[in-house]
Every structure is written in structure tokens, then in C-alpha cells.
Design a protein around this motif. Structure first.
Motif, PDB file in Angstrom:
ATOM      1  N   PHE A 188       7.132   9.573 -14.678  1.00 47.66           N
ATOM      2  CA  PHE A 188       7.546  10.207 -13.428  1.00 47.66           C
ATOM      3  C   PHE A 188       6.334  10.405 -12.532  1.00 47.66           C
ATOM      4  O   PHE A 188       5.370  11.079 -12.930  1.00 47.66           O
ATOM      5  CB  PHE A 188       8.121  11.611 -13.703  1.00 47.66           C
ATOM      6  CG  PHE A 188       9.457  11.633 -14.389  1.00 47.66           C
ATOM      7  CD1 PHE A 188      10.621  11.313 -13.704  1.00 47.66           C
ATOM      8  CD2 PHE A 188       9.562  12.022 -15.723  1.00 47.66           C
ATOM      9  CE1 PHE A 188      11.860  11.375 -14.329  1.00 47.66           C
ATOM     10  CE2 PHE A 188      10.799  12.085 -16.348  1.00 47.66           C
ATOM     11  CZ  PHE A 188      11.944  11.756 -15.653  1.00 47.66           C
ATOM     12  N   ASP A 189       6.412   9.877 -11.325  1.00 43.24           N
ATOM     13  CA  ASP A 189       5.344  10.131 -10.358  1.00 43.24           C
ATOM     14  C   ASP A 189       5.979  10.599  -9.056  1.00 43.24           C
ATOM     15  O   ASP A 189       6.067   9.853  -8.079  1.00 43.24           O
ATOM     16  CB  ASP A 189       4.537   8.839 -10.140  1.00 43.24           C
ATOM     17  CG  ASP A 189       3.350   9.084  -9.217  1.00 43.24           C
ATOM     18  OD1 ASP A 189       2.924  10.244  -9.106  1.00 43.24           O
ATOM     19  OD2 ASP A 189       2.871   8.113  -8.609  1.00 43.24           O
ATOM     20  N   PRO A 190       6.460  11.847  -9.030  1.00 36.85           N
ATOM     21  CA  PRO A 190       7.218  12.324  -7.872  1.00 36.85           C
ATOM     22  C   PRO A 190       6.304  12.558  -6.671  1.00 36.85           C
ATOM     23  O   PRO A 190       5.084  12.595  -6.826  1.00 36.85           O
ATOM     24  CB  PRO A 190       7.748  13.673  -8.370  1.00 36.85           C
ATOM     25  CG  PRO A 190       6.715  14.143  -9.335  1.00 36.85           C
ATOM     26  CD  PRO A 190       6.241  12.884 -10.037  1.00 36.85           C
ATOM     27  N   LYS A 209       0.900  -1.160   0.000  1.00 38.63           N
ATOM     28  CA  LYS A 209       0.000   0.000   0.000  1.00 38.63           C
ATOM     29  C   LYS A 209       0.933   1.203   0.000  1.00 38.63           C
ATOM     30  O   LYS A 209       1.742   1.343   0.922  1.00 38.63           O
ATOM     31  CB  LYS A 209      -0.813   0.045   1.293  1.00 38.63           C
ATOM     32  CG  LYS A 209      -1.700  -1.147   1.530  1.00 38.63           C
ATOM     33  CD  LYS A 209      -2.442  -0.896   2.840  1.00 38.63           C
ATOM     34  CE  LYS A 209      -3.140  -2.128   3.324  1.00 38.63           C
ATOM     35  NZ  LYS A 209      -3.795  -1.898   4.621  1.00 38.63           N
ATOM     36  N   TRP A 210       0.838   2.037  -1.000  1.00 36.23           N
ATOM     37  CA  TRP A 210       1.815   3.113  -1.091  1.00 36.23           C
ATOM     38  C   TRP A 210       1.134   4.466  -1.225  1.00 36.23           C
ATOM     39  O   TRP A 210       0.255   4.622  -2.076  1.00 36.23           O
ATOM     40  CB  TRP A 210       2.758   2.878  -2.277  1.00 36.23           C
ATOM     41  CG  TRP A 210       4.119   3.445  -2.024  1.00 36.23           C
ATOM     42  CD1 TRP A 210       4.681   4.508  -2.646  1.00 36.23           C
ATOM     43  CD2 TRP A 210       5.066   2.984  -1.060  1.00 36.23           C
ATOM     44  NE1 TRP A 210       5.929   4.740  -2.121  1.00 36.23           N
ATOM     45  CE2 TRP A 210       6.189   3.816  -1.142  1.00 36.23           C
ATOM     46  CE3 TRP A 210       5.069   1.953  -0.107  1.00 36.23           C
ATOM     47  CZ2 TRP A 210       7.306   3.658  -0.326  1.00 36.23           C
ATOM     48  CZ3 TRP A 210       6.186   1.800   0.698  1.00 36.23           C
ATOM     49  CH2 TRP A 210       7.277   2.644   0.571  1.00 36.23           C
ATOM     50  N   ALA A 211       1.519   5.428  -0.376  1.00 30.83           N
ATOM     51  CA  ALA A 211       0.936   6.765  -0.452  1.00 30.83           C
ATOM     52  C   ALA A 211       1.162   7.317  -1.857  1.00 30.83           C
ATOM     53  O   ALA A 211       2.270   7.237  -2.377  1.00 30.83           O
ATOM     54  CB  ALA A 211       1.592   7.679   0.576  1.00 30.83           C
ATOM     55  N   SER A 239      13.054   2.253 -10.180  1.00 30.34           N
ATOM     56  CA  SER A 239      13.903   2.703  -9.079  1.00 30.34           C
ATOM     57  C   SER A 239      13.148   3.659  -8.170  1.00 30.34           C
ATOM     58  O   SER A 239      12.084   4.187  -8.515  1.00 30.34           O
ATOM     59  CB  SER A 239      15.184   3.360  -9.622  1.00 30.34           C
ATOM     60  OG  SER A 239      14.875   4.354 -10.562  1.00 30.34           O
ATOM     61  N   ASP A 240      13.729   3.857  -6.999  1.00 33.91           N
ATOM     62  CA  ASP A 240      13.152   4.731  -5.980  1.00 33.91           C
ATOM     63  C   ASP A 240      14.290   4.992  -5.013  1.00 33.91           C
ATOM     64  O   ASP A 240      15.226   4.182  -4.914  1.00 33.91           O
ATOM     65  CB  ASP A 240      12.009   3.992  -5.258  1.00 33.91           C
ATOM     66  CG  ASP A 240      11.075   4.919  -4.498  1.00 33.91           C
ATOM     67  OD1 ASP A 240       9.942   5.139  -4.961  1.00 33.91           O
ATOM     68  OD2 ASP A 240      11.478   5.413  -3.415  1.00 33.91           O
ATOM     69  N   ASN A 241      14.258   6.119  -4.295  1.00 34.91           N
ATOM     70  CA  ASN A 241      15.377   6.365  -3.387  1.00 34.91           C
ATOM     71  C   ASN A 241      15.100   5.829  -1.981  1.00 34.91           C
ATOM     72  O   ASN A 241      15.861   6.097  -1.072  1.00 34.91           O
ATOM     73  CB  ASN A 241      15.764   7.849  -3.364  1.00 34.91           C
ATOM     74  CG  ASN A 241      14.788   8.691  -2.592  1.00 34.91           C
ATOM     75  OD1 ASN A 241      13.669   8.237  -2.318  1.00 34.91           O
ATOM     76  ND2 ASN A 241      15.166   9.909  -2.258  1.00 34.91           N
ATOM     77  N   GLY A 255       7.573   3.571  -6.151  1.00 35.03           N
ATOM     78  CA  GLY A 255       6.565   3.371  -5.093  1.00 35.03           C
ATOM     79  C   GLY A 255       5.914   1.999  -5.222  1.00 35.03           C
ATOM     80  O   GLY A 255       6.606   0.971  -5.338  1.00 35.03           O
ATOM     81  N   GLY A 256       4.593   1.952  -5.259  1.00 37.16           N
ATOM     82  CA  GLY A 256       3.866   0.683  -5.392  1.00 37.16           C
ATOM     83  C   GLY A 256       3.883   0.124  -6.810  1.00 37.16           C
ATOM     84  O   GLY A 256       3.479  -1.013  -7.038  1.00 37.16           O
ATOM     85  N   GLY A 257       4.298   0.941  -7.779  1.00 36.77           N
ATOM     86  CA  GLY A 257       4.486   0.445  -9.156  1.00 36.77           C
ATOM     87  C   GLY A 257       3.205   0.151  -9.925  1.00 36.77           C
ATOM     88  O   GLY A 257       3.194  -0.704 -10.820  1.00 36.77           O
TER      89      GLY A 257
HETATM   90  C1  LIG Z   1       3.987   9.402  -5.447  1.00 37.88           C
HETATM   91  S1  LIG Z   1       5.100   8.177  -4.887  1.00 37.88           S
HETATM   92  C2  LIG Z   1       5.062   7.070  -6.245  1.00 37.88           C
HETATM   93  C3  LIG Z   1       3.800   6.256  -6.257  1.00 37.88           C
HETATM   94  C4  LIG Z   1       3.760   5.157  -7.337  1.00 37.88           C
HETATM   95  N1  LIG Z   1       3.618   5.692  -8.662  1.00 37.88           N
HETATM   96  C5  LIG Z   1       2.646   4.166  -7.063  1.00 37.88           C
HETATM   97  O1  LIG Z   1       1.826   3.864  -7.930  1.00 37.88           O
HETATM   98  O2  LIG Z   1       2.584   3.661  -5.917  1.00 37.88           O
HETATM   99  C6  LIG Z   1       6.661   8.946  -4.936  1.00 37.88           C
HETATM  100  C7  LIG Z   1       7.878   8.064  -4.674  1.00 37.88           C
HETATM  101  O3  LIG Z   1       9.056   8.847  -4.880  1.00 37.88           O
HETATM  102  C8  LIG Z   1      10.090   8.377  -4.015  1.00 37.88           C
HETATM  103  N2  LIG Z   1      11.126   9.436  -3.958  1.00 37.88           N
HETATM  104  C9  LIG Z   1      11.170  10.571  -3.212  1.00 37.88           C
HETATM  105  N3  LIG Z   1      12.263  11.312  -3.507  1.00 37.88           N
HETATM  106  C10 LIG Z   1      12.925  10.646  -4.486  1.00 37.88           C
HETATM  107  C11 LIG Z   1      14.119  10.892  -5.229  1.00 37.88           C
HETATM  108  N4  LIG Z   1      14.867  11.981  -5.022  1.00 37.88           N
HETATM  109  N5  LIG Z   1      14.495   9.985  -6.168  1.00 37.88           N
HETATM  110  C12 LIG Z   1      13.777   8.869  -6.383  1.00 37.88           C
HETATM  111  N6  LIG Z   1      12.636   8.571  -5.701  1.00 37.88           N
HETATM  112  C13 LIG Z   1      12.205   9.447  -4.772  1.00 37.88           C
HETATM  113  C14 LIG Z   1       9.370   8.052  -2.734  1.00 37.88           C
HETATM  114  O4  LIG Z   1      10.097   7.107  -1.979  1.00 37.88           O
HETATM  115  C15 LIG Z   1       8.008   7.490  -3.275  1.00 37.88           C
HETATM  116  O5  LIG Z   1       8.043   6.094  -3.353  1.00 37.88           O
END
Ligand SMILES: C[S@@+](CC[C@H](N)C(=O)[O-])C[C@H]1O[C@@H](n2cnc3c(N)ncnc32)[C@H](O)[C@@H]1O
Length: 302
Positions: free
Chosen positions: A208-210, A32-34, A84-86, A63-65
Motif C-alpha cells: 500500500f502506498d496511499p 513521473k508520478w508524485a 490498480s488505482d482510482n 501510481g508509477g508502479g
Molecule cells: C503515493 S501515490 C502512489 C505512488 C506509487 N507507489 C509510485 O511508485 O509511483 C498514491 C496513488 O493513490 C491513488 N489513489 C488516491 N486515492 C485512491 C483510492 N481511494 N483508491 C485507489 N487509489 C487511490 C492516486 O491516484 C495515486 O496514484
């Protein structure tokens, strides 16, 4: 802006969404991802369906992909994807499911059998060392914690309280096996988003889904884990977006439709769509907020 550039030189493999299976089914996000994008999938897919071909698929904020799994279900992932994700804990969960599927399932079954409030806090404080045990712990905590939040304190310790769910689905074996199969078609890594610039090639597709640009000062959308994603990061992301566009990469991005976002992506196709977010700044945890979809893809003929 990118328009009708020559496609990816060698790796392009053609597919047609017209023959692809409909949405739904497995694999689906196992965490479950915000900010999870399930709600927005039809809007994203309407735009992506316009592209007949793309090379590699890249998702630098995985995130949850949700979109990766949708593309996999629709057989649109032809070359190895780059996810990828940080957040290192998130990536450990992906790696565990991908490489240690049986062990993760066995450990999750064990967590399920022992699940109660006391056990949750015991696991929250635990520091397992093997990949499978680390992944199973993250998945267990994610499925049973309050609101499916992912939050760590300044020492990097997971600190979300117990969530009082009647019957949380801790081990969905069929889905975990389907996820593992999908992940065989992906490289999953801890990386910051800007590194996609050195990896994406002309004709590839990047989504991109920041973390959302906050709709208000008090909004907590950016609190994914320690280290926020402020204005500077949003600006840097827009620069990366422009550089990839110059390179001939196919791009789609979602963010909140704030003044800053509309300003940063001037010159690109920006469409506002309504989305109900699972975790929002409103007290009731839900709300209809406009979401901006930015792309350099052909018009979806809306
Ligand atoms: C909006 S969520 C992505 C949600 C995803 N699209 C989903 O369906 O669940 C944003 C993600 O960006 C990651 N994140 C934050 N800063 C980042 C950075 N500088 N580089 C890569 N990932 C980052 C967070 O850990 C988080 O998982």
C-alpha cells in the motif's frame, strides 16, 4: 498480528532474491508520478527479501508502479499481479502501453517530433477517442508538463501548465516495450483500494502506498487528482490493513511518519526511514521527511 500463518494454499511459487538480478535496468516507471517510490526501493526490498514465497502481488495505489517494476526485474512476480488505482487516466496509460504498444510508440514519436509549447496546449485540450491515442496523450503530457504533476480541474480536465524542459524524454521505446512485457503479468484496473480486501488471499503480498497523510495543513501531497484522501480514508485504509492481516496476507505500507499514521498502525512493525520526496510541501520542492514503513513481515534484522 499475522505470524507464521500457513502460506497460500496452491499458488505459492518459490523464488530466491539471492539468485535474482540486482536492482536497476528496465522496465522502469514510464510516468513521473508524485510520491513515486524509487528512492525508497532499497528499504522496501530489504523487507520483502525476507519473504521466501508469496502468492499474488497486489498494488492498490499503483501510481508509477516503482515497486512492481522492481519486483518484475528481480523475477519475483510469479503469478499474475493485480495493479490498480482510482485514477482512470493513469490506468488508460497502463492499458495502452500493455495492449497497444506499437501504436502508442508511433504516436509518441509523432508527439516528440511536433513538441513545442503551442503543441503541448493543443494536446492538453484534445479529447482523443482510441485507447492508443488516449494513452499517448497522457504519457506525452506527463513527460512535458510542469514538474510531472497530475492535476485536473473540477470538470476532470488536465490543467497543468507547460514545463520548460530542454530535452524531455517523450518516447523511450525500449522501456515502453519492457513495460508492456511486464504488464502481461498483471491485471491493471481502475479500483478503489478497499476492493483489495475481497481479492487478496492468504499468502499474497500487498503493498500500500496511499496519498501521504499531510505533514502540515498546507501540504499538497493529497492533491493527486480531484477528490482528496483525508483522515477518514486513512482510517479506512488502516481497517483494511488489519482485516488483511487477520486473513494471513503479507503486508507492507508506506506513508509519512505522522502522529495519525503511528497511531493507526499500533501493534504492527513500524519503522521510520528518511526519504527525499520529489514533490514536497517545501517551497524548493524537495525535503527530507521521515517515512513510516509499516509491515507484518518477519523482522529484517535491522
Ligand atoms: C503515493 S501515490 C502512489 C505512488 C506509487 N507507489 C509510485 O511508485 O509511483 C498514491 C496513488 O493513490 C491513488 N489513489 C488516491 N486515492 C485512491 C483510492 N481511494 N483508491 C485507489 N487509489 C487511490 C492516486 O491516484 C495515486 O496514484
Amino acid at each position: 498480528m499475522y505470524k507464521n500463518r500457513p502460506d497460500h494454499p496452491g499458488k505459492q511459487m518459490s523464488f530466491s532474491f539471492k539468485r535474482a538480478p540486482a536492482s536497476g535496468g528496465l522496465p522502469e516507471p514510464f510516468l513521473k508520478w508524485a510520491g513515486g517510490k524509487r528512492q525508497l526501493l532499497p528499504e522496501l526490498m530489504r523487507r520483502i527479501e525476507r519473504i521466501e514465497t508469496f502468492g499474488r502481488y497486489h498494488e492498490p495505489f499503483v501510481g508509477g508502479g516503482a515497486l512492481f517494476f522492481e519486483l518484475f526485474r528481480r523475477r519475483a512476480i510469479k503469478a499474475q499481479a493485480r495493479l490498480s488505482d482510482n485514477n482512470p487516466n493513469l490506468i488508460v496509460a497502463y492499458e495502452g502501453v500493455k495492449n497497444e504498444t506499437d501504436a502508442v510508440i508511433r504516436l509518441l514519436e509523432d508527439h516528440r517530433a511536433r513538441h513545442c509549447k503551442e503543441y503541448y496546449y493543443e494536446m492538453r485540450a484534445a479529447h482523443p477517442t482510441s485507447l492508443a491515442a488516449k494513452a499517448a496523450r497522457i504519457i506525452y503530457l506527463n513527460r512535458t508538463c510542469f514538474n510531472g504533476l497530475f492535476r485536473e480541474n473540477s470538470k476532470g480536465e488536465f490543467n497543468v501548465p507547460f514545463g520548460s524542459y530542454k530535452n524531455p524524454r517523450i518516447c523511450h521505446e525500449e522501456n515502453l516495450r519492457a513495460v508492456a512485457k511486464a504488464l502481461k503479468k498483471a491485471k491493471v484496473e481502475v479500483r478503489s483500494f478497499e476492493t483489495v480486501l475481497g481479492r487478496a488471499e492468504p499468502g499474497d503480498l500487498v503493498y500500500f502506498d496511499p496519498p501521504y497523510d499531510p505533514v502540515s495543513e498546507t501540504s499538497s501531497f493529497t492533491a493527486y487528482h480531484q477528490g482528496g484522501f483525508g483522515r477518514e480514508s486513512q482510517e479506512q485504509l488502516a481497517e483494511v490493513f488489519r482485516a488483511l492481516d487477520d486473513k494471513g496476507v503479507k503486508l507492507i505500507l508506506s506513508n509519512s511518519a505522522t502522529q495519525l499514521v503511528l497511531h493507526l498502525y499500533k501493534g504492527f512493525r513500524v519503522e521510520e526511514v528518511q526519504a527525499t520526496r520529489r514533490v514536497s510541501c517545501r517551497g524548493d520542492g524537495r525535503g527530507a521527511v521521515n517515512e513510516a514503513l509499516v509491515s507484518n513481515l518477519e523482522s529484517p534484522g535491522l
